[in-house]
Enzyme design. Sequence first.
Site, PDB file in Angstrom:
ATOM      1  N   ASP A 175       1.223  -1.687  -0.151  1.00  0.00           N
ATOM      2  CA  ASP A 175       0.198  -0.149   0.353  1.00  0.00           C
ATOM      3  C   ASP A 175       0.647   1.357   0.162  1.00  0.00           C
ATOM      4  O   ASP A 175       1.130   1.339   0.734  1.00  0.00           O
ATOM      5  CB  ASP A 175      -1.205   0.303   1.869  1.00  0.00           C
ATOM      6  N   ASP A 225      -3.432   4.137  -1.896  1.00  0.00           N
ATOM      7  CA  ASP A 225      -3.903   5.193  -1.746  1.00  0.00           C
ATOM      8  C   ASP A 225      -4.584   6.091  -1.475  1.00  0.00           C
ATOM      9  O   ASP A 225      -3.555   7.304  -2.254  1.00  0.00           O
ATOM     10  CB  ASP A 225      -3.080   5.334   0.078  1.00  0.00           C
ATOM     11  N   GLU A 257      -6.506   3.843  -5.993  1.00  0.00           N
ATOM     12  CA  GLU A 257      -8.361   4.319  -5.530  1.00  0.00           C
ATOM     13  C   GLU A 257      -8.937   4.857  -5.472  1.00  0.00           C
ATOM     14  O   GLU A 257      -8.443   6.701  -5.480  1.00  0.00           O
ATOM     15  CB  GLU A 257      -7.392   4.404  -3.751  1.00  0.00           C
ATOM     16  N   HIS A 290     -11.506  -3.092   3.449  1.00  0.00           N
ATOM     17  CA  HIS A 290     -11.401  -2.760   4.376  1.00  0.00           C
ATOM     18  C   HIS A 290     -12.051  -1.876   4.649  1.00  0.00           C
ATOM     19  O   HIS A 290     -12.131  -1.003   6.187  1.00  0.00           O
ATOM     20  CB  HIS A 290      -9.783  -2.618   4.699  1.00  0.00           C
ATOM     21  N   ASP A 291     -12.243  -0.738   3.414  1.00  0.00           N
ATOM     22  CA  ASP A 291     -13.520   0.430   4.120  1.00  0.00           C
ATOM     23  C   ASP A 291     -14.887   0.216   4.356  1.00  0.00           C
ATOM     24  O   ASP A 291     -15.806   1.015   4.114  1.00  0.00           O
ATOM     25  CB  ASP A 291     -12.633   1.281   3.281  1.00  0.00           C
TER      26      ASP A 291
HETATM   27  C1  NOJ Z   1      -8.717   5.186   2.078  1.00  0.00           C
HETATM   28  C2  NOJ Z   1      -7.870   3.970   2.965  1.00  0.00           C
HETATM   29  O1  NOJ Z   1      -8.203   2.189   2.005  1.00  0.00           O
HETATM   30  C3  NOJ Z   1      -8.859   3.940   4.495  1.00  0.00           C
HETATM   31  O2  NOJ Z   1      -8.683   2.767   4.841  1.00  0.00           O
HETATM   32  C4  NOJ Z   1      -7.809   5.154   5.021  1.00  0.00           C
HETATM   33  O3  NOJ Z   1      -8.516   5.407   5.609  1.00  0.00           O
HETATM   34  C5  NOJ Z   1      -8.399   6.347   3.891  1.00  0.00           C
HETATM   35  N1  NOJ Z   1      -7.576   5.773   2.761  1.00  0.00           N
HETATM   36  C6  NOJ Z   1      -6.716   7.418   4.440  1.00  0.00           C
HETATM   37  O4  NOJ Z   1      -5.532   6.951   4.042  1.00  0.00           O
END
Ligand code: NOJ
Length: 537
Positions: free
Chosen positions: A103, A205, A268, A330-331
């Site tokens: 990541d 990210d 992302e 994971h989000d």
């Molecule tokens: C996206 C990530 O997937 C998430 O888990 C994170 O909190 C935010 N970006 C900030 O880095």
Amino acid sequence: MEPAQESFHWWKHGVIYQIYPRSFQDSNGDGIGDLEGIRRRIGYLKELGIAAVWLSPMFPSPMFDFGYDISDYTGVDPLFGTLEDFDALLNDLHAAGIKLLLDFVPNHTSHLHPWFLESRSSRNNPKRDWYLWQDARPDGSAPNNWLAQFGGSAWEWDEATGQYYYHAFLKEQPDLNWRNPEVEKAMFDVLRFWLDRGVDGFRVDALTHLIKDIHLRDNPPNPDYHPRQSDYDQLLPAYSADQPEIHDIVRRMRRVLDAYPERMMVGEVYLPVNRMMVYYGTDDSRGVHLPFNFQLITLPWNAPQIAAAIDQYEGALPAHGWPNWVLGNHDQPRIASRVGADQAKVAALLLLTLRGTPTVYYGDEIGMRDVPIHPDQVRDPQGLNMPGKNLSRDPARAPMQWDGGPGAGFTGGTPWLPLDRNFPRVNVERERLDPHSLLAFYRHLIALRAREPVVAEGAYAPFYADTQVIAFLRENLGQRLLVAVNLTHKPCHVGRHVPPGTVLIGTVPEREGERVEGTLGLAGDEGLILRLETGSS
Ligand code: NOJ
């Protein structure tokens, strides 16, 4: 046609598997997963048949956002192990034929990163301009109305130096200033550090956040906002994200990777399809290899909407753009919780037979659900900062369910997040023994992708869709498959004459080998792949 040398890279063929390191396997009994734990589970990953692991951050971090707040980009947090453990993991993954993506978190550092400590130490520190500092407005208020994704204003007042700094996420995650070439150089050096160590690429990210409007104009109100949504959604991020200048940075980032053979990055990018496509770059100036396509996460589980989205996505892809699909991360709430256990196999079939690289989130392959977390046990800042809205991401981050023993085989200690009560029933050990389990289904489909070039490489064409069913064709060198999935619990028929074929694999194992022609009926929650006879139309 694509040039031959870029035709079928590993990242087009293979499946990416996301591991959230805190929750995969603990090896030292502290209740938190670690690198050595992952290394011990390589046998499982190999059996599953995945091509690459994407590891969420394992770098030194004060963990305000569980590793997405990095205080040293070229180390390993002691919670997860050491750089030697990392090398051992990378080495053993490679020996097993599995690639490793790290990541990369370029948008922000931890507030405890030495760069930020320097930057905030005085207005004339050489690193002052590495972050986004602004004066207050005459009335003392923040420079504009921008909101932080985890609640509140995106501007934090710094008493000592009398200015605000900007943070798109937590105040403990100050944003870097990517208009400063020194920042770009330092961050590209981070990429080279890990590339030189042998990693195969990165998940990038918050990519759309790197550049903000130079005039810092106010964001407009979101006319569709509903109070159940995150506070952040009150405004549209028109000026705080997805700015045109970002693409030059992405192209230079790509050139860093292109100096090494067979590396890749996946970005992302939560954006509408047409804006997401720009992140692929152009034919002669490439962007990321894959901008994540989150439509199977963001759209309602509804056949006409998903069918239309698949075609809009396929239609919008640039000639050099390779597609990709994702069911969870994971989000986001887990797929088994969003669509229900009965649809989990249908979702897997869709993910693994659509054209494009699939990403599987750890535990989804055994049907793990969102785990209910008592309000007193919430750890995620998004949940803690906006209570009462069920926005915590903890439920999707619970420990992997390996077996029915104490700690579910995840830990000998107390797990950092509670285990799902169902772990004695839903776990890897049991599903490995059951030929009809979700895990067995994932393994069969992943093996099929590896075995049959038509699944990984074949062209896509829509075949039929209505309020219940989606059917599409995959075709390659005379091989033709028809995939049909019923996204509802009620039986249905494919409303178009189906050419003759034989069921290759499906959610109803009894149908395997059945010959079908003309009419294809599906039970509720059924999906299958037909191998069409050659010469049929
Ligand atoms: C996206 C990530 O997937 C998430 O888990 C994170 O909190 C935010 N970006 C900030 O880095």
